[in-house]
Design an enzyme around this catalytic site. Structure first.
Site, PDB file in Angstrom:
ATOM      1  N   PRO A  23      79.005 -22.307  -5.792  1.00  0.00           N
ATOM      2  CA  PRO A  23      77.438 -21.509  -5.879  1.00  0.00           C
ATOM      3  C   PRO A  23      77.127 -20.522  -4.846  1.00  0.00           C
ATOM      4  O   PRO A  23      77.788 -20.667  -3.591  1.00  0.00           O
ATOM      5  CB  PRO A  23      76.643 -22.786  -5.753  1.00  0.00           C
ATOM      6  CG  PRO A  23      77.639 -24.132  -5.902  1.00  0.00           C
ATOM      7  CD  PRO A  23      78.996 -23.601  -5.647  1.00  0.00           C
ATOM      8  N   ALA A  57      72.413 -22.516  -5.920  1.00  0.00           N
ATOM      9  CA  ALA A  57      71.412 -23.607  -5.413  1.00  0.00           C
ATOM     10  C   ALA A  57      70.006 -23.245  -6.039  1.00  0.00           C
ATOM     11  O   ALA A  57      69.488 -22.136  -5.933  1.00  0.00           O
ATOM     12  CB  ALA A  57      71.182 -23.459  -3.929  1.00  0.00           C
ATOM     13  N   GLN A 100      73.627 -25.949  -9.396  1.00  0.00           N
ATOM     14  CA  GLN A 100      73.674 -26.911  -8.191  1.00  0.00           C
ATOM     15  C   GLN A 100      72.170 -26.922  -7.940  1.00  0.00           C
ATOM     16  O   GLN A 100      71.355 -26.012  -8.031  1.00  0.00           O
ATOM     17  CB  GLN A 100      74.115 -25.902  -6.991  1.00  0.00           C
ATOM     18  CG  GLN A 100      74.373 -26.837  -5.557  1.00  0.00           C
ATOM     19  CD  GLN A 100      74.621 -26.150  -4.425  1.00  0.00           C
ATOM     20  OE1 GLN A 100      73.812 -25.061  -4.132  1.00  0.00           O
ATOM     21  NE2 GLN A 100      75.820 -26.423  -4.050  1.00  0.00           N
ATOM     22  N   TYR A 182      70.213 -28.151   4.348  1.00  0.00           N
ATOM     23  CA  TYR A 182      68.905 -28.307   3.435  1.00  0.00           C
ATOM     24  C   TYR A 182      68.708 -29.834   3.602  1.00  0.00           C
ATOM     25  O   TYR A 182      69.301 -30.772   4.156  1.00  0.00           O
ATOM     26  CB  TYR A 182      69.378 -27.776   2.146  1.00  0.00           C
ATOM     27  CG  TYR A 182      69.575 -26.511   2.299  1.00  0.00           C
ATOM     28  CD1 TYR A 182      68.812 -25.479   2.728  1.00  0.00           C
ATOM     29  CD2 TYR A 182      70.889 -25.558   2.139  1.00  0.00           C
ATOM     30  CE1 TYR A 182      68.974 -24.130   3.001  1.00  0.00           C
ATOM     31  CE2 TYR A 182      71.135 -24.487   2.121  1.00  0.00           C
ATOM     32  CZ  TYR A 182      70.281 -23.469   2.718  1.00  0.00           C
ATOM     33  OH  TYR A 182      70.565 -22.211   2.760  1.00  0.00           O
ATOM     34  N   ARG A 230      77.976 -31.742  -3.226  1.00  0.00           N
ATOM     35  CA  ARG A 230      78.401 -30.895  -2.045  1.00  0.00           C
ATOM     36  C   ARG A 230      78.096 -31.265  -0.854  1.00  0.00           C
ATOM     37  O   ARG A 230      76.691 -31.524  -0.536  1.00  0.00           O
ATOM     38  CB  ARG A 230      78.147 -29.629  -2.276  1.00  0.00           C
ATOM     39  CG  ARG A 230      78.956 -28.603  -1.509  1.00  0.00           C
ATOM     40  CD  ARG A 230      78.676 -27.059  -1.830  1.00  0.00           C
ATOM     41  NE  ARG A 230      79.808 -25.962  -1.330  1.00  0.00           N
ATOM     42  CZ  ARG A 230      79.581 -24.712  -1.150  1.00  0.00           C
ATOM     43  NH1 ARG A 230      78.378 -24.016  -1.528  1.00  0.00           N
ATOM     44  NH2 ARG A 230      80.795 -23.875  -1.096  1.00  0.00           N
ATOM     45  N   ARG A 326      83.054 -15.665  -1.698  1.00  0.00           N
ATOM     46  CA  ARG A 326      83.039 -14.407  -1.672  1.00  0.00           C
ATOM     47  C   ARG A 326      84.236 -13.627  -2.027  1.00  0.00           C
ATOM     48  O   ARG A 326      84.129 -12.497  -2.506  1.00  0.00           O
ATOM     49  CB  ARG A 326      83.013 -14.073   0.140  1.00  0.00           C
ATOM     50  CG  ARG A 326      81.780 -14.354   0.596  1.00  0.00           C
ATOM     51  CD  ARG A 326      81.850 -14.345   2.239  1.00  0.00           C
ATOM     52  NE  ARG A 326      82.258 -15.781   2.548  1.00  0.00           N
ATOM     53  CZ  ARG A 326      82.658 -15.818   4.093  1.00  0.00           C
ATOM     54  NH1 ARG A 326      82.239 -15.072   4.809  1.00  0.00           N
ATOM     55  NH2 ARG A 326      83.071 -17.082   4.456  1.00  0.00           N
TER      56      ARG A 326
END
Length: 365
Positions: A23, A57, A100, A182, A230, A326
């Site tokens: 994600p 996310a 996600q 988070y 995750r 990436r």
């Protein structure tokens, strides 16, 4: 056949290879609703040659967005647009697509990275944030409201509702976001969780609310579809989550019925000594969990950029699946190019086959 390009099951879902697209937030939604940018972004990743693509996310409630530009899945409009996006994608790609689901916690109400990446003021549309403790992520960020039982009940219900919406929209997989500082990660880390009640203190009690969310999501998401999580292998700061706690959390989730464990790191404090330029710097955490819970399917991520590097990770048993992030933005055909590098057919869509490597003069000489 290389290990990277051998099939792998994640619970009820079988992937054609061991490559997942991790994600990656796009900060391009409006009121949580996906926009044309998301269509082109997801579309090209679904043609990348990867065995799985996981959408960014996605907030389960408005207060749980990182920025005002985040995707959301708490209302009918958001669900409908994602359903249409997937319906179109299915006309040209069979790649499984996951989403996600997460909550930003104390790191919510900020601007997108290219807009400054800072806490929003009330005049800029900032909103009330929540966390395990009334500790700001940084001195110049919002001080979150310490969550009450009622707040926890609301968030649990939001995760359940978002899971049902994701199912109706047609996603093949859900990944629970319990990483990167988070909300659920904040509860797990002693750096951000200073509670003295039943949700703070020892590792087992810090994990109580994240595991409550995880169980609710497991109950709400169909067993006929894949479910993963995750979470952090390290905070990269002394006094952060310990590896034995990470392993214990992963083992509990596996026993709960989670189909894969996706190991990442960092994000719980503003300053940490993260070796982010080191190739495969997070693979050590996936390897530790895989060694401790060998029956679990484990996913590694973090500066995995070379096909042979990815092949080594799976052939060595450090992880079962590698997640590319990436590298896939830089090269949307990463999976196809990896196939060629490891001696397989490129596997391009028929519309693109004439551009395949084997058609170029001098290829292979």
């Amino acid at each position: 056949m290389s290990q990277l390009f051998s099939p792998r099951s994640i619970g009820p879902l079988t992937l054609k290879n061991r490559i997942a697209i991790a994600p990656m937030c796009q900060y391009s939604a409006i009121d949580g609703v996906a926009q044309p940018w998301h269509g082109q972004h997801l579309g090209r990743l679904a043609l990348s040659g990867a065995g799985l693509v996981i959408l960014e996310a996605t907030g389960v409630e408005a207060a749980g967005r990182i920025t005002p530009d985040d995707l959301g899945l708490w209302n009918d409009a958001q669900e409908a647009v994602l359903a249409d996006l997937l319906k179109g994608l299915r006309t040209y790609s069979e790649t499984p697509v996951g989403i996600q689901l997460g909550h930003a916690g104390r790191k919510a109400s900020t601007s997108a990275p290219w807009k400054g990446g800072r806490a929003l003021t009330a005049e800029e549309g900032g909103w009330r944030t929540f966390g395990p403790s009334a500790l700001p992520f940084r001195d110049d960020w919002h001080t979150p409201t310490e969550m009450t039982e009622a707040d926890m009940d609301r968030v649990v219900a939001a995760f359940e509702d978002a899971a049902r919406r994701a199912d109706r929209a047609g996603f093949d997989l859900v990944e629970l976001h319990a990483a990167h500082g988070y909300l659920l990660s904040e509860f797990l880390s002693p750096l951000s969780n200073r509670r003295t009640d039943a949700y703070g203190g020892a590792a087992e009690t810090r994990a109580r609310f994240p595991l409550r969310v995880a169980q609710a999501l497991r109950d709400a998401w169909p067993r006929t579809k894949a479910l993963g999580v995750r979470f952090n292998g390290s905070d990269w700061v002394e006094g952060g989550v310990a590896l034995n706690e990470v392993i214990g959390f992963g083992r509990t989730l596996h026993e709960m019925g989670y189909d894969y464990l996706h190991l990442t790191s960092g994000g719980n404090v503003a300053r940490a000594d993260i070796p982010g330029s080191e190739l495969g710097y997070q693979v050590r955490f996936a390897e530790a969990v895989k060694k401790a819970v060998p029956e679990a399917t484990v996913m590694a991520v973090g500066m995995i950029i070379d096909p042979r590097q990815a092949e080594d990770i799976v052939t060595s048993g450090q992880a079962d699946i590698v997640a590319i992030a990436r590298a896939a933005l830089d090269d949307p055909n990463w999976g196809h190019h990896a196939a060629v590098a490891l001696g397989h057919d490129e596997g391009l869509p028929p519309q693109y086959e004439r551009a395949g490597k084997s058609h170029w003069p001098g290829y292979g000489r």
